[in-house]
Design a protein around this motif. Sequence first.
Motif, PDB file in Angstrom:
ATOM      1  N   UNK A   1     -31.063 -14.923  -6.894  1.00 18.42           N
ATOM      2  CA  UNK A   1     -31.549 -16.342  -6.977  1.00 18.42           C
ATOM      3  C   UNK A   1     -31.008 -17.083  -8.258  1.00 18.42           C
ATOM      4  N   UNK A   2     -30.932 -16.483  -9.383  1.00 21.43           N
ATOM      5  CA  UNK A   2     -30.239 -16.973 -10.525  1.00 21.43           C
ATOM      6  C   UNK A   2     -28.772 -17.479 -10.205  1.00 21.43           C
ATOM      7  N   UNK A   3     -28.134 -16.769  -9.392  1.00 21.85           N
ATOM      8  CA  UNK A   3     -26.551 -17.241  -8.822  1.00 21.85           C
ATOM      9  C   UNK A   3     -26.874 -18.293  -7.998  1.00 21.85           C
ATOM     10  N   UNK A   4     -27.836 -18.433  -7.180  1.00 24.30           N
ATOM     11  CA  UNK A   4     -27.907 -19.394  -6.244  1.00 24.30           C
ATOM     12  C   UNK A   4     -27.869 -20.786  -6.987  1.00 24.30           C
ATOM     13  N   UNK A   5     -28.817 -20.687  -8.059  1.00 26.30           N
ATOM     14  CA  UNK A   5     -29.292 -21.882  -8.963  1.00 26.30           C
ATOM     15  C   UNK A   5     -27.733 -22.354  -9.550  1.00 26.30           C
ATOM     16  N   UNK A   6     -27.352 -21.639 -10.073  1.00 25.16           N
ATOM     17  CA  UNK A   6     -25.865 -21.660 -10.672  1.00 25.16           C
ATOM     18  C   UNK A   6     -24.975 -22.493  -9.698  1.00 25.16           C
ATOM     19  N   UNK A   7     -24.914 -22.059  -8.619  1.00 25.77           N
ATOM     20  CA  UNK A   7     -23.844 -22.827  -7.552  1.00 25.77           C
ATOM     21  C   UNK A   7     -24.739 -23.935  -7.263  1.00 25.77           C
ATOM     22  N   UNK A   8     -25.749 -24.195  -6.822  1.00 25.14           N
ATOM     23  CA  UNK A   8     -26.371 -25.503  -6.568  1.00 25.14           C
ATOM     24  C   UNK A   8     -26.318 -26.270  -7.947  1.00 25.14           C
ATOM     25  N   UNK A   9     -26.203 -25.900  -9.182  1.00 27.24           N
ATOM     26  CA  UNK A   9     -26.133 -26.773 -10.205  1.00 27.24           C
ATOM     27  C   UNK A   9     -24.827 -27.309 -10.126  1.00 27.24           C
ATOM     28  N   UNK A  10     -23.814 -26.566  -9.822  1.00 30.31           N
ATOM     29  CA  UNK A  10     -22.633 -26.975  -9.781  1.00 30.31           C
ATOM     30  C   UNK A  10     -22.253 -28.134  -8.756  1.00 30.31           C
ATOM     31  N   UNK A  11     -23.213 -28.081  -7.646  1.00 31.65           N
ATOM     32  CA  UNK A  11     -22.824 -29.267  -6.524  1.00 31.65           C
ATOM     33  C   UNK A  11     -23.522 -30.440  -7.226  1.00 31.65           C
ATOM     34  N   UNK A  12     -24.663 -30.421  -7.773  1.00 29.48           N
ATOM     35  CA  UNK A  12     -25.231 -31.346  -8.759  1.00 29.48           C
ATOM     36  C   UNK A  12     -24.570 -31.994  -9.669  1.00 29.48           C
ATOM     37  N   UNK A  13     -23.837 -31.391 -10.555  1.00 30.41           N
ATOM     38  CA  UNK A  13     -22.939 -31.714 -11.668  1.00 30.41           C
ATOM     39  C   UNK A  13     -21.729 -32.661 -11.220  1.00 30.41           C
ATOM     40  N   UNK A  14     -21.178 -31.808  -9.995  1.00 27.79           N
ATOM     41  CA  UNK A  14     -20.268 -32.537  -9.317  1.00 27.79           C
ATOM     42  C   UNK A  14     -20.381 -33.935  -8.803  1.00 27.79           C
ATOM     43  N   UNK A  15     -21.687 -33.956  -8.377  1.00 26.64           N
ATOM     44  CA  UNK A  15     -22.137 -35.274  -7.804  1.00 26.64           C
ATOM     45  C   UNK A  15     -22.246 -36.365  -8.877  1.00 26.64           C
ATOM     46  N   UNK A  16     -22.541 -35.838 -10.030  1.00 26.98           N
ATOM     47  CA  UNK A  16     -22.724 -36.700 -11.249  1.00 26.98           C
ATOM     48  C   UNK A  16     -21.256 -36.995 -11.780  1.00 26.98           C
ATOM     49  N   UNK A  17     -20.210 -36.338 -11.446  1.00 31.41           N
ATOM     50  CA  UNK A  17     -18.715 -36.438 -11.825  1.00 31.41           C
ATOM     51  C   UNK A  17     -18.591 -35.912 -13.350  1.00 31.41           C
ATOM     52  N   UNK A  18     -19.529 -34.785 -13.402  1.00 28.27           N
ATOM     53  CA  UNK A  18     -19.210 -33.893 -14.497  1.00 28.27           C
ATOM     54  C   UNK A  18     -18.673 -32.517 -14.022  1.00 28.27           C
ATOM     55  N   UNK A  19     -17.271 -32.779 -13.748  1.00 27.49           N
ATOM     56  CA  UNK A  19     -16.500 -31.675 -12.917  1.00 27.49           C
ATOM     57  C   UNK A  19     -16.087 -30.448 -14.124  1.00 27.49           C
ATOM     58  N   UNK A  20     -15.911 -30.701 -15.161  1.00 29.57           N
ATOM     59  CA  UNK A  20     -16.004 -29.420 -16.090  1.00 29.57           C
ATOM     60  C   UNK A  20     -16.965 -28.586 -16.301  1.00 29.57           C
ATOM     61  N   UNK A  21     -18.256 -29.065 -16.148  1.00 34.50           N
ATOM     62  CA  UNK A  21     -19.424 -28.320 -16.133  1.00 34.50           C
ATOM     63  C   UNK A  21     -19.786 -27.771 -14.712  1.00 34.50           C
ATOM     64  N   UNK A  22     -19.463 -28.563 -13.844  1.00 33.49           N
ATOM     65  CA  UNK A  22     -19.636 -28.060 -12.529  1.00 33.49           C
ATOM     66  C   UNK A  22     -18.535 -26.813 -11.956  1.00 33.49           C
TER      67      UNK A  22
ATOM     68  N   UNK B   1     -13.918 -24.638  -5.015  1.00 29.68           N
ATOM     69  CA  UNK B   1     -12.589 -25.335  -4.556  1.00 29.68           C
ATOM     70  C   UNK B   1     -12.749 -26.924  -4.322  1.00 29.68           C
ATOM     71  N   UNK B   2     -13.909 -27.269  -3.515  1.00 26.37           N
ATOM     72  CA  UNK B   2     -14.313 -28.658  -3.349  1.00 26.37           C
ATOM     73  C   UNK B   2     -14.445 -29.314  -4.730  1.00 26.37           C
ATOM     74  N   UNK B   3     -14.937 -28.859  -5.725  1.00 23.48           N
ATOM     75  CA  UNK B   3     -15.206 -29.514  -6.954  1.00 23.48           C
ATOM     76  C   UNK B   3     -13.837 -29.369  -7.601  1.00 23.48           C
ATOM     77  N   UNK B   4     -12.793 -28.596  -7.768  1.00 20.33           N
ATOM     78  CA  UNK B   4     -11.684 -28.497  -8.366  1.00 20.33           C
ATOM     79  C   UNK B   4     -11.004 -29.596  -7.586  1.00 20.33           C
ATOM     80  N   UNK B   5     -11.043 -29.625  -6.548  1.00 20.24           N
ATOM     81  CA  UNK B   5     -10.326 -30.806  -5.740  1.00 20.24           C
ATOM     82  C   UNK B   5     -10.788 -32.149  -6.010  1.00 20.24           C
TER      83      UNK B   5
END
Length: 231
Positions: free
Chosen positions: A108-129, A157-161
């Motif tokens: 579940x820790x891994x899941x929160x990291x991936x979900x955090x990446x999606x939220x960070x990408x939505x905020x435009x914080x791509x390096x953190x995502x 990949x979607x975040x990198x794009x």
Amino acid sequence: MWRPRICQAVEAHGQAGDLARATGNSHTEASTWNNLGRARFKQGRFEEAVVAHTRAWEMFRSTGDRHRAATTRNNLGRALRETGRPREALAAHASARAVFEEVGDPERLATTWNDSGLALAALGRYDEAVAAHLRAVRAYADLDDRHRQAVAANDLGSTLLSAGRRAEAVAAHRQALRLYKGLADHYGEEETRELLTAAGQVTGATGGGQPVAGRPGDAVIRDASGEAGSP
């Protein structure tokens, strides 16, 4: 076929919730609210998912079940992101992650990291995502959970794009394609091929092909899967 099943699930969760309330079983009622939220999320009814997950989270907290409360809070974060509230989503994921780190729940820790990446990408914080997605990919590789590793690799990949890092995005999706092929997950393969097309990559029947430019993405993915150094 899946839509009728989800509608049936919604009805069943509602009936289970009514029974739990009638018997005063708060923990079971909280579970039914969480399950209802997941069903509403799959239906695309995200505001209703937020309401259901919020109710479940509050009830799990009242019962003292911090682990289930954290799981539900992370689900709430996903629904919040889909309703255009990525800052609230990120806070929900961070709160859940703190609990999973404390109790030692690596999946579940891994899941929160991936979900955090999606939220960070939505905020435009791509390096953190990207960093968050990489942690998820690596963690799933360590857990030998190849399906979730593929999901996280595609999200990476979607975040990198979105960040304009096309070659690295292609490399991430290519890793996901290899994983899905190894699992004989044809739906995952098809979804990944569509993502590769969006990234400007044309693949053959074997999922091969070269990145559109350079090779930096391959290094990123090797790092994430533990095959070469670490970021």
